[in-house]
Design a protein around this motif. Structure first.
Motif, mmCIF file in Angstrom:
data_model
loop_
_atom_site.group_PDB
_atom_site.id
_atom_site.type_symbol
_atom_site.label_atom_id
_atom_site.label_comp_id
_atom_site.label_asym_id
_atom_site.label_seq_id
_atom_site.Cartn_x
_atom_site.Cartn_y
_atom_site.Cartn_z
ATOM 1 N N ARG A 21 33.963 32.690 39.317
ATOM 2 C CA ARG A 21 34.910 33.575 39.798
ATOM 3 C C ARG A 21 35.194 34.669 38.456
ATOM 4 N NH1 ARG A 21 35.145 36.200 44.651
ATOM 5 N NH2 ARG A 21 36.976 37.356 45.012
ATOM 6 N N PHE A 23 37.758 37.676 36.811
ATOM 7 C CA PHE A 23 38.829 38.673 37.141
ATOM 8 C C PHE A 23 38.776 39.627 35.974
ATOM 9 C CE2 PHE A 23 39.738 34.122 38.875
ATOM 10 C CZ PHE A 23 40.724 34.586 40.027
ATOM 11 N N SER A 34 39.148 40.974 41.394
ATOM 12 C CA SER A 34 38.274 39.644 41.247
ATOM 13 C C SER A 34 37.091 39.687 42.018
ATOM 14 C CB SER A 34 39.391 38.491 42.012
ATOM 15 O OG SER A 34 38.654 37.193 42.106
ATOM 16 N N ARG A 42 34.175 41.527 45.923
ATOM 17 C CA ARG A 42 35.127 42.045 44.895
ATOM 18 C C ARG A 42 36.234 42.608 45.663
ATOM 19 N NH1 ARG A 42 37.032 46.825 43.546
ATOM 20 N NH2 ARG A 42 35.933 47.686 45.174
ATOM 21 N N LEU A 84 46.508 33.419 41.700
ATOM 22 C CA LEU A 84 45.122 33.745 41.609
ATOM 23 C C LEU A 84 45.144 34.883 42.381
ATOM 24 C CD1 LEU A 84 43.295 30.510 41.148
ATOM 25 C CD2 LEU A 84 43.710 32.021 39.147
#
Length: 311
Positions: A21, A23, A34, A42, A84
């Motif tokens: 993943r 960021f 993200s 996205r 997150l």
């Protein structure tokens, strides 16, 4: 600007179900995005950031940290933390504590977050909750803050916790060939201060505009982006950490043709790196610079990027 991502060690049950993943930060829109490592899924997880620049992920507690540059003349830069998914947003380093925080690095071993303060002309750190803010290096040489001498501004940072060393960039004016990369011990020598410490090494000088840094501690390489003009700028470079820097070795240019390259994140397990540029692209390439390909394009003015693996 991206810093080293701390990745927890998955157990056998979760190892087969992890997903790479990304960021990444959009400075122009004040947003944190993200996406999967291939650019799919996205999503915007946060907005309303004040020119975000550096980002790191602390996977075990499920946190992201990022810097807000703010307006340098107002001394209103800050560092924030959130989950997150963007929930539980919290300011940990408040306005007035750092002028223009740039790249960010998280060191779980010491429980510290490190950053460069551009117009503040400093290398700084604090505890993960923002307490105990310290200045480790002060490059101002007596200049008032915010600084206007671009040879003194600090931008990129990374840390070697095992050897107790910090690395940082001072990019210099645009395309002036005055960019430099430095190294020093984390701890200021006894009897010295952040202003007069004598242990600072110049690893490289005469660079176009070095920006973000990353370390490959296993293979002993330093990686960095450079946003200056071609042929040496808008590149990703690397150099062996144990080189004899007194002999002024030339860095290895791994890839070219970025559009004002900024962020870099290394994925050692996947033998790849991810890069951002101000033109709004994310690229992926092998750690040796080969097989460069776009992941996302036209995403706004992109700055920092982090990579992690999430169950």
């Amino acid at each position: 600007m991206k810093s080293i991502t701390e990745i927890s060690k998955p157990n056998r049950r979760s190892a087969a179900a992890t997903t790479g993943r990304l960021f990444f930060l959009e400075a122009s829109g004040g947003r944190i995005h993200s996406a999967n490592a291939d650019g799919s899924d996205r999503k915007v997880i946060l907005d309303g950031c004040r020119v975000p620049d550096g980002i790191v992920v602390d996977l075990e507690p499920g946190h992201i940290y990022w810097t807000n540059m703010g307006v340098p003349t107002r001394n209103d830069g800050s560092i924030e933390r959130a989950d997150l998914d963007g929930q539980n947003r919290k300011t940990i380093v408040p306005e007035g504590s750092t002028f223009t925080p740039k790249q960010l690095h998280l060191d779980k071993k010491s429980g510290k977050v490190y950053w460069c303060d551009r117009e503040g002309m400093r290398v700084m750190r604090a505890n993960l909750d923002g307490s105990e803010i310290e200045t480790l290096v002060d490059t101002s040489k007596g200049d008032a803050r915010p600084g206007t001498d671009e040879t003194k501004v600090c931008v990129g940072i990374t840390v070697d916790p095992d050897r107790g060393q910090i690395y940082w960039t001072q990019k210099g004016p645009a395309n002036a060939g005055k960019g430099r990369i430095f190294r020093a011990k984390i701890d200021i020598p006894k009897g010295e201060t952040a202003v007069n410490r004598t242990d600072i090494e110049t690893l490289f000088d005469g660079l176009p505009e070095p920006i973000d840094l990353e370390l490959d501690l296993k293979n002993r390489f330093l990686y960095w982006t450079d946003r200056g003009d071609a042929p040496r700028g808008n590149t990703v470079n690397r150099a062996p950490l144990d080189a004899d820097f007194n002999k002024r070795p030339a860095p290895e240019i791994l890839l070219t043709h970025l559009e004002e390259g900024i962020g870099i994140a290394l994925d050692f397990k996947g033998n790849r790196m991810f890069l951002t540029d101000l033109a709004g692209s994310i690229y992926c390439a092998k750690l040796n610079g080969s097989e460069k390909k776009p992941v996302l394009v036209a995403q706004g003015n992109l700055t920092g990027i982090a990579y992690t693996e999430i169950s």
